[in-house]
Write a protein that holds these residues in place. Structure first.
Motif, PDB file in Angstrom:
ATOM      1  N   MET A 399      51.855-138.469  28.882  1.00 48.82           N
ATOM      2  CA  MET A 399      50.650-138.649  29.672  1.00 48.82           C
ATOM      3  C   MET A 399      49.435-138.788  28.741  1.00 48.82           C
ATOM      4  SD  MET A 399      51.192-138.617  32.982  1.00 48.82           S
ATOM      5  CE  MET A 399      49.705-138.025  33.780  1.00 48.82           C
ATOM      6  N   LYS A 400      48.448-139.561  29.191  1.00 49.54           N
ATOM      7  CA  LYS A 400      47.165-139.577  28.498  1.00 49.54           C
ATOM      8  C   LYS A 400      46.510-138.217  28.708  1.00 49.54           C
ATOM      9  CE  LYS A 400      42.562-141.610  28.669  1.00 49.54           C
ATOM     10  NZ  LYS A 400      41.686-142.617  29.307  1.00 49.54           N
ATOM     11  N   ILE A 401      46.174-137.536  27.622  1.00 45.39           N
ATOM     12  CA  ILE A 401      45.646-136.177  27.741  1.00 45.39           C
ATOM     13  C   ILE A 401      44.213-136.039  27.239  1.00 45.39           C
ATOM     14  CG2 ILE A 401      47.875-135.018  27.662  1.00 45.39           C
ATOM     15  CD1 ILE A 401      47.327-134.524  24.640  1.00 45.39           C
ATOM     16  N   ASP A 402      43.693-137.062  26.575  1.00 40.88           N
ATOM     17  CA  ASP A 402      42.349-136.931  26.020  1.00 40.88           C
ATOM     18  C   ASP A 402      41.836-138.324  25.672  1.00 40.88           C
ATOM     19  OD1 ASP A 402      40.060-135.534  25.144  1.00 40.88           O
ATOM     20  OD2 ASP A 402      41.298-133.988  24.194  1.00 40.88           O
ATOM     21  N   ASN A 403      40.576-138.416  25.325  1.00 47.62           N
ATOM     22  CA  ASN A 403      39.986-139.642  24.807  1.00 47.62           C
ATOM     23  C   ASN A 403      38.703-139.301  24.055  1.00 47.62           C
ATOM     24  OD1 ASN A 403      39.347-140.399  28.234  1.00 47.62           O
ATOM     25  ND2 ASN A 403      37.916-139.371  26.878  1.00 47.62           N
ATOM     26  N   PHE A 404      38.300-140.208  23.206  1.00 52.69           N
ATOM     27  CA  PHE A 404      37.006-140.078  22.539  1.00 52.69           C
ATOM     28  C   PHE A 404      36.579-141.476  22.106  1.00 52.69           C
ATOM     29  CE2 PHE A 404      40.245-139.354  19.282  1.00 52.69           C
ATOM     30  CZ  PHE A 404      39.839-140.143  18.213  1.00 52.69           C
ATOM     31  N   ASP A 423      41.789-132.651   7.471  1.00 58.30           N
ATOM     32  CA  ASP A 423      42.139-132.925   8.871  1.00 58.30           C
ATOM     33  C   ASP A 423      41.274-134.015   9.510  1.00 58.30           C
ATOM     34  OD1 ASP A 423      44.125-131.078   8.682  1.00 58.30           O
ATOM     35  OD2 ASP A 423      43.168-129.554   9.924  1.00 58.30           O
ATOM     36  N   HIS A 424      40.603-134.833   8.702  1.00 58.79           N
ATOM     37  CA  HIS A 424      39.856-135.970   9.231  1.00 58.79           C
ATOM     38  C   HIS A 424      40.703-137.234   9.123  1.00 58.79           C
ATOM     39  CE1 HIS A 424      36.534-133.338   9.561  1.00 58.79           C
ATOM     40  NE2 HIS A 424      36.064-133.449   8.324  1.00 58.79           N
ATOM     41  N   LEU A 425      40.381-138.218   9.965  1.00 62.87           N
ATOM     42  CA  LEU A 425      41.029-139.520   9.870  1.00 62.87           C
ATOM     43  C   LEU A 425      40.322-140.379   8.821  1.00 62.87           C
ATOM     44  CD1 LEU A 425      41.495-140.219  13.664  1.00 62.87           C
ATOM     45  CD2 LEU A 425      43.347-140.318  11.994  1.00 62.87           C
ATOM     46  N   TYR A 426      41.121-141.229   8.141  1.00 65.93           N
ATOM     47  CA  TYR A 426      40.548-142.154   7.171  1.00 65.93           C
ATOM     48  C   TYR A 426      41.081-143.551   7.445  1.00 65.93           C
ATOM     49  CZ  TYR A 426      38.591-138.291   4.534  1.00 65.93           C
ATOM     50  OH  TYR A 426      37.859-137.199   4.167  1.00 65.93           O
ATOM     51  N   LEU A 442      36.351-145.472   5.170  1.00 64.65           N
ATOM     52  CA  LEU A 442      35.709-144.791   6.290  1.00 64.65           C
ATOM     53  C   LEU A 442      36.340-143.425   6.510  1.00 64.65           C
ATOM     54  CD1 LEU A 442      35.582-147.681   8.922  1.00 64.65           C
ATOM     55  CD2 LEU A 442      33.867-147.114   7.182  1.00 64.65           C
ATOM     56  N   GLN A 443      35.510-142.451   6.790  1.00 63.10           N
ATOM     57  CA  GLN A 443      35.963-141.117   7.190  1.00 63.10           C
ATOM     58  C   GLN A 443      35.591-140.928   8.658  1.00 63.10           C
ATOM     59  OE1 GLN A 443      33.581-137.585   6.365  1.00 63.10           O
ATOM     60  NE2 GLN A 443      35.336-136.729   5.262  1.00 63.10           N
ATOM     61  N   ILE A 444      36.581-140.601   9.493  1.00 67.12           N
ATOM     62  CA  ILE A 444      36.342-140.432  10.918  1.00 67.12           C
ATOM     63  C   ILE A 444      36.532-138.953  11.264  1.00 67.12           C
ATOM     64  CG2 ILE A 444      37.015-141.110  13.249  1.00 67.12           C
ATOM     65  CD1 ILE A 444      38.224-143.256  10.424  1.00 67.12           C
ATOM     66  N   VAL A 445      35.472-138.328  11.674  1.00 65.35           N
ATOM     67  CA  VAL A 445      35.527-136.921  12.072  1.00 65.35           C
ATOM     68  C   VAL A 445      35.785-136.886  13.580  1.00 65.35           C
ATOM     69  CG1 VAL A 445      34.331-134.707  12.136  1.00 65.35           C
ATOM     70  CG2 VAL A 445      33.932-136.312  10.235  1.00 65.35           C
ATOM     71  N   MET A 456      34.210-137.737  27.741  1.00 63.52           N
ATOM     72  CA  MET A 456      34.214-138.627  26.594  1.00 63.52           C
ATOM     73  C   MET A 456      33.345-138.049  25.484  1.00 63.52           C
ATOM     74  SD  MET A 456      35.246-141.552  25.280  1.00 63.52           S
ATOM     75  CE  MET A 456      35.714-142.559  26.679  1.00 63.52           C
ATOM     76  N   GLU A 457      33.963-137.744  24.346  1.00 69.11           N
ATOM     77  CA  GLU A 457      33.229-137.280  23.187  1.00 69.11           C
ATOM     78  C   GLU A 457      33.223-138.375  22.134  1.00 69.11           C
ATOM     79  OE1 GLU A 457      33.650-132.757  22.607  1.00 69.11           O
ATOM     80  OE2 GLU A 457      35.622-133.410  23.295  1.00 69.11           O
ATOM     81  N   THR A 458      32.441-138.200  21.081  1.00 72.17           N
ATOM     82  CA  THR A 458      32.238-139.266  20.104  1.00 72.17           C
ATOM     83  C   THR A 458      32.677-138.823  18.716  1.00 72.17           C
ATOM     84  OG1 THR A 458      30.355-140.107  21.365  1.00 72.17           O
ATOM     85  CG2 THR A 458      30.543-140.809  19.068  1.00 72.17           C
ATOM     86  N   ALA A 459      33.497-139.645  18.063  1.00 68.88           N
ATOM     87  CA  ALA A 459      33.870-139.406  16.678  1.00 68.88           C
ATOM     88  C   ALA A 459      32.739-139.863  15.763  1.00 68.88           C
ATOM     89  CB  ALA A 459      35.157-140.151  16.342  1.00 68.88           C
ATOM     90  N   THR A 460      32.545-139.155  14.682  1.00 62.14           N
ATOM     91  CA  THR A 460      31.556-139.537  13.674  1.00 62.14           C
ATOM     92  C   THR A 460      32.241-140.373  12.600  1.00 62.14           C
ATOM     93  OG1 THR A 460      30.299-137.503  14.039  1.00 62.14           O
ATOM     94  CG2 THR A 460      29.904-138.685  11.981  1.00 62.14           C
TER      95      THR A 460
END
Length: 511
Positions: A399-404, A423-426, A442-445, A456-460
C-alpha cells in the motif's frame, strides 16, 4: 542504462533502471495447505457440495439454493459451485441486515462470460443503504456502496485469461479511513472515499443473484460462472490480511490461477553479494541484466524472462528481491526480479499498488532498510514522491503509506540512494543544456516518514557542487552506496563506473 548495488553488509540499497518485461501469464496449480484466517470470518461458504456456513455462526441460506457442484475444477476443498435455478439468499433478520462500520469479503470466481450483462456476485441491503459486488457488462469488477442516498461506485478490469481469480472488497467507514477498496488476487486495485456508516438495511441479500433492491438502484442478472471459498468478515481487513487469505485458497486438484503469494514463493529470493546489478534495454530488445564487479568494472550478462518496460527499481532487504515499477502499463503494478546463483534473472509483474495507477513517469527508485519504496519522476520541477510499503510482515504491505515533495533542478536526476552514514538520499544531476555544466551532487534530506499519506511534506535538496571534475558529461542512471559510505555512479553514455567518497560529505571526492 541503470543499475543496483547489493552488498550483504549494506543497510540501504538503491537502483533505477530501464528494462523490458511483459505482463505475467503464469498459471499453476495452487498448493494444498491448511487455511488459518488472520481474522475470524463472520461467515464462510466452502461450497463443497454444501451451502452451509462453516464458520460456526450458523449463517446458512434462508432459501433452498439450487447449485451445481464441480469436483474437478475448484480452488479450495473438494468442489466449486455454480447457480442452477436459485442462488443463496443469506439475510436472516440480522445477518446482512444490520448496520455496519466495517465489512470485508473474499471469494474466488471463474466467470463463464465477462460481457453482455451485469452479474451479481454478492449483494446486501437496498437502494438507500446497501453494498453490491458484481461483474459489470464491460468485464470489470464493480463495487457500489450506498449510505442514506450517498453513493460511491468503483471498478477495475477483471482478467480475461479464463482462470480462477480471487476478488473481494474492504469497506472501512471509520472517520480516520472512510474508504472502500476492490481487491483482485489479494491486492487492492481501486479505492474511493466511502460514504459513511451503513444503517440497518432490511431487504434480500446473498450470493449469485439479486434478492431485493440493490445499492445504486442497480438491477443485475445472475452470476453464471463458478464460485468457491466465500468468506465474509465484520472487520476491515488490511492488505496483508487479504494477501494471507488468498494464500489459503488451493487444495486438492484445483486448477486455479496462482496468487501473488504463490508466485513469490515459487520465484524464491536471491542472495545479496557485493557486486552491482545493472539492466539496460533498447526499444527493440528485452531486458539485459549485468552483474558488475565494483572493483574492476568487469561484468557478466544475462537476459531475463519477460519483455516489457520497468524502471525505478530498488533492492529490498526485507525480502531479498529487486522491486520496480511497471512503467509500460502504468497501472500501479510492480515488478519483482531475482537472480540465481549462475546469473540468470527472472522478473514477474504483480499486484497493483493503489494510487500509483496512471503514473507512467516514475523512474527514480530506492528501498530503505525498513522496506519503504520511494518513487519519483526524474525531470526538473516539483514532484510528489510516492512511498510504498514493501515489508511483507506489515499490515500495509503493497500500500502507499506516505508521500513527500521534491524539487529537482534543471536537467535530469535519474536515480538516488540512501547514505548509511547520514541516512540522507544522494543523487547526481546533469543539465545537458548548459555547455560547461558538469554533473552536480545532490543531497536530499527526506522528511520523517511517519506513515501519514494525507500530509505532504517537503524534502530539502542541497546542491553540493561538482560531483565529477574529469571532463565527463553524462547522465548517471544508476547510483548506490556500500556500507562504508562510498557512493557509486555509472554513466548511461560511457558506461564508466565512478566511486565517490561520501564518508564525510564535506570532503567528498572521486576515485
Amino acid at each position: 542504462m541503470n543499475n543496483i548495488a547489493c552488498s550483504h553488509l549494506s543497510r540501504f540499497f538503491s537502483c533505477c533502471f530501464l528494462a523490458l518485461t511483459a505482463s505475467l501469464a503464469l498459471v499453476s496449480t495452487l498448493q494444498a495447505q491448511t487455511c488459518s484466517y488472520p481474522v475470524t470470518p463472520e461467515a464462510r461458504y466452502t461450497l463443497d457440495s454444501t451451502t452451509a456456513d462453516s464458520s460456526g455462526n450458523s449463517h446458512n441460506p434462508v432459501n433452498s439454493p439450487s447449485l451445481t457442484y464441480n469436483s474437478t475444477d475448484f480452488v479450495e476443498g473438494t468442489h466449486s459451485a455454480r447457480r442452477n435455478t436459485a442462488g443463496m439468499q443469506l439475510n436472516d433478520g440480522t445477518f446482512l441486515e444490520d448496520g455496519f462500520i466495517t465489512k470485508s469479503l473474499s471469494m474466488y470466481i471463474k466467470p463463464s462470460t465477462l460481457t453482455g450483462t451485469d452479474q451479481v456476485l454478492f449483494e446486501e441491503g437496498n437502494a438507500v443503504n446497501g453494498i453490491i459486488l458484481l461483474l459489470n457488462s464491460s468485464g470489470n469488477i464493480q463495487l457500489t456502496v450506498e449510505s442514506n442516498s450517498g453513493i460511491r461506485t468503483i471498478e477495475s478490469p477483471f482478467p480475461t485469461d479464463g482462470n480462477w481469480h480471487q476478488v473481494g472488497f474492504v469497506y472501512d467507514g471509520n472517520a480516520a479511513v472512510n474508504t472502500s477498496w476492490i481487491y483482485l488476487d489479494g491486492y487492492p486495485v481501486n479505492s474511493a472515499s466511502s460514504v459513511g456508516n451503513l444503517s440497518p438495511h432490511i431487504d434480500g441479500g446473498g450470493l449469485f443473484e439479486q434478492f431485493g433492491q440493490a445499492a445504486g438502484a442497480i438491477t443485475a442478472s445472475q452470476y453464471t460462472g463458478q464460485m468457491d471459498e466465500v468468506t465474509i468478515f465484520s472487520a476491515a481487513l488490511t492488505p496483508k490480511n487479504m494477501l494471507d487469505i488468498t494464500s489459503c485458497g488451493g487444495s486438492g486438484g484445483g486448477a486455479g490461477e496462482a496468487t501473488v503469494a504463490d508466485l513469490l514463493t515459487e520465484q524464491g529470493t536471491m542472495e545479496c553479494g557485493s557486486d552491482g546489478y545493472l539492466v539496460h534495454t533498447t526499444a527493440t530488445t528485452k531486458s539485459t541484466w549485468r552483474t558488475v564487479d565494483l572493483i574492476t568494472s568487469a561484468y557478466t550478462q544475462s537476459d531475463d524472462n519477460l519483455d516489457s518496460t520497468i524502471n525505478a527499481i530498488g533492492y529490498n532487504v526485507m525480502d531479498n528481491r529487486v522491486w520496480g515499477y511497471n512503467k509500460e502499463d502504468g497501472d500501479g503494478s510492480l515488478s519483482v526480479s531475482v537472480v540465481d546463483n549462475v546469473g540468470n534473472w527472472t522478473t514477474q509483474i504483480i499486484g497493483k499498488a493503489v494510487d500509483l495507477d496512471s503514473l507512467s513517469n516514475l523512474n527514480v527508485g530506492t528501498v530503505d532498510d525498513q522496506g519503504r519504496y520511494c518513487l519519483s519522476p526524474s525531470t526538473s520541477g516539483i514532484h510528489t514522491v510516492q512511498v510504498v510499503d514493501l515489508d511483507p510482515a506489515s499490515a500495509n504491505y503493497l500500500m502507499k503509506i506516505d508521500n513527500f515533495s521534491v524539487t529537482w533542478p534543471s536537467g535530469q536526476t535519474p536515480d538516488w540512494a540512501f547514505n548509511p552514514i547520514d541516512d540522507h538520499l544522494y543523487a547526481i544531476n546533469y543539465n545537458s543544456s548548459v555547455g560547461s555544466d558538469f554533473p552536480k551532487l545532490l543531497q536530499i534530506v527526506v522528511p520523517v516518514l511517519d506513515g501519514d499519506a494525507s500530509t505532504m511534506e517537503t524534502a530539502t535538496v542541497n546542491n553540493l557542487g561538482i560531483a565529477l571534475n574529469d571532463g565527463v558529461k553524462d547522465v548517471f542512471g544508476g547510483v548506490y552506496f556500500d556500507d562504508d559510505g562510498y557512493f557509486y555512479a555509472q554513466g548511461n553514455g560511457t558506461g564508466f563506473l565512478y566511486r565517490l567518497d561520501l564518508r564525510d560529505v564535506s570532503g567528498s571526492g572521486i576515485q
